[in-house]
Design a protein around this motif. Structure first.
Motif, PDB file in Angstrom:
ATOM      1  N   SER A   1     -11.336 -39.528  30.773  1.00  0.00           N
ATOM      2  CA  SER A   1     -12.590 -39.907  31.445  1.00  0.00           C
ATOM      3  C   SER A   1     -13.801 -39.516  30.606  1.00  0.00           C
ATOM      4  N   ARG A   2     -13.774 -38.308  30.067  1.00  0.00           N
ATOM      5  CA  ARG A   2     -14.910 -37.829  29.269  1.00  0.00           C
ATOM      6  C   ARG A   2     -15.121 -38.714  28.034  1.00  0.00           C
TER       7      ARG A   2
ATOM      8  N   GLU B   1     -16.634 -48.149  41.518  1.00  0.00           N
ATOM      9  CA  GLU B   1     -17.803 -48.794  40.915  1.00  0.00           C
ATOM     10  C   GLU B   1     -17.634 -50.312  40.873  1.00  0.00           C
TER      11      GLU B   1
ATOM     12  N   SER C   1     -13.984 -41.802  27.566  1.00  0.00           N
ATOM     13  CA  SER C   1     -14.368 -43.155  28.004  1.00  0.00           C
ATOM     14  C   SER C   1     -15.863 -43.214  28.281  1.00  0.00           C
ATOM     15  N   SER C   2     -16.387 -42.192  28.950  1.00  0.00           N
ATOM     16  CA  SER C   2     -17.818 -42.134  29.236  1.00  0.00           C
ATOM     17  C   SER C   2     -18.628 -41.973  27.950  1.00  0.00           C
ATOM     18  N   LYS C   3     -18.165 -41.119  27.060  1.00  0.00           N
ATOM     19  CA  LYS C   3     -18.848 -40.868  25.783  1.00  0.00           C
ATOM     20  C   LYS C   3     -19.054 -42.161  25.003  1.00  0.00           C
TER      21      LYS C   3
ATOM     22  N   ASN D   1     -18.903 -45.242  26.326  1.00  0.00           N
ATOM     23  CA  ASN D   1     -19.314 -46.330  27.222  1.00  0.00           C
ATOM     24  C   ASN D   1     -18.238 -47.406  27.342  1.00  0.00           C
TER      25      ASN D   1
ATOM     26  N   LEU E   1     -11.884 -42.949  34.581  1.00  0.00           N
ATOM     27  CA  LEU E   1     -13.325 -42.898  34.816  1.00  0.00           C
ATOM     28  C   LEU E   1     -13.718 -43.803  35.972  1.00  0.00           C
ATOM     29  N   TYR E   2     -12.953 -44.866  36.189  1.00  0.00           N
ATOM     30  CA  TYR E   2     -13.217 -45.816  37.269  1.00  0.00           C
ATOM     31  C   TYR E   2     -12.214 -45.679  38.418  1.00  0.00           C
TER      32      TYR E   2
END
Length: 289
Positions: free
Chosen positions: A179-180, A67, A182-184, A186, A211-212
């Motif tokens: 990852s989950r 990303e 980190s996404s949760k 943001n 996550l990245y």
């Protein structure tokens, strides 16, 4: 067609250390798709693409293998070191346009680079058990009196204090859970630290951003800018009167790194953050595009 890409190791403490970054100069003609492809081909945690700017000396965009991100400390350090090494700039202060804003970069006479980051923003605290479970440690292995908190000086990171180096080095994260979470929230990822150090530094750190596409990173400028701000807020007793911090990172990966952070403080308020260090191992490679 082959594109010239420079690679360097930012924040290197030794020749084996630091965090490698790719740098592409004169990147104005590249599409976003091409930049993503190049970053993936290089395979480093970040690659910086240097362009012309109407509002600063340079515009810089940053891509992980997965990303684009708004800002990257070690890739900024890399980019300005390459510009210096190629004779395109001399020591001085420059402005870079990034998606995190227009920020200054100081190129010193000894070729070390210090970059401005945003003043710190402190966000929500995060449940310690949730974080501990994702790292396969217990809450008792975290420092009781300090929060797990999201802090940003350009990128949102979850800062996680643990009691000692042995605990930190033994961590084997559940990367799917990291990852989950980190996404949760943001965030980019986790910056885990302890006050124990190998060489008398303010903190010893590990950074996880799966996550990245970055399971572990050996030196992270933005995360350590956030960490220094966090240590200032919570009254770290190892802080010097000049508000300068030294962070150790990458030792768990056998890539010794040293990140310098300088805070500008008025009263009790942080009004400026600078992060930097040394750069080593400039090389040039060709990447097919």
């Amino acid at each position: 067609m082959k594109l010239k890409v420079y690679t360097v190791s930012s924040f290197a403490k030794t020749l084996e250390g630091g965090n490698p970054a790719g740098v592409v100069l004169d990147a104005d003609s590249l599409s976003e798709k091409s930049m993503k492809k190049i970053a993936g081909a290089i395979g480093f945690s970040e690659t910086a693409f240097v362009m012309k700017s109407d509002s600063a000396h340079f515009k810089v965009r940053f891509f992980t293998p997965e990303e684009e991100v708004d800002l990257c400390g070690h890739a900024t350090i890399a980019a300005f070191y390459v510009l210096l090494s190629k004779g395109l700039i001399k020591p001085g202060i420059f402005l870079q346009e990034t998606k995190a804003g227009i920020l200054s970069v100081e190129v010193k006479e000894d070729s070390s680079i210090m970059m401005e980051q945003n003043v710190p923003s402190f966000y929500e605290t995060v449940n310690k058990k949730e974080i501990a479970d994702s790292l396969n440690i217990t809450e008792n292995e975290m420092i009781d009196v300090l929060p797990v908190q999201i802090v940003s000086t350009g990128l949102r990171d979850i800062l996680i204090p643990v009691k000692n180096i042995d605990i930190l080095n033994s961590i084997k994260p559940n990367f799917e859970e990291v990852s989950r979470i980190s996404s949760k929230y943001n965030t980019i990822g986790y910056h885990v630290f302890t006050f124990e150090s190998l060489y008398g530094s303010n903190a010893y750190c590990r950074n996880f951003a799966p996550l990245y596409g970055i399971c572990e990173e050996s030196a992270t400028g933005t995360s350590n800018g956030a960490l220094a701000s966090y240590l200032h807020k919570y009254g770290n007793t190892k802080m010097g009167s000049d508000h300068q911090f030294v962070m150790e990172q990458g030792y768990s990966m056998k890539k010794p790194s040293e990140i310098i952070v300088e805070l500008i403080v008025e009263g009790l308020v942080v009004t400026g953050v600078k992060v930097g260090g040394k750069v080593m191992n400039l090389t040039e490679i060709g990447v097919e595009i």
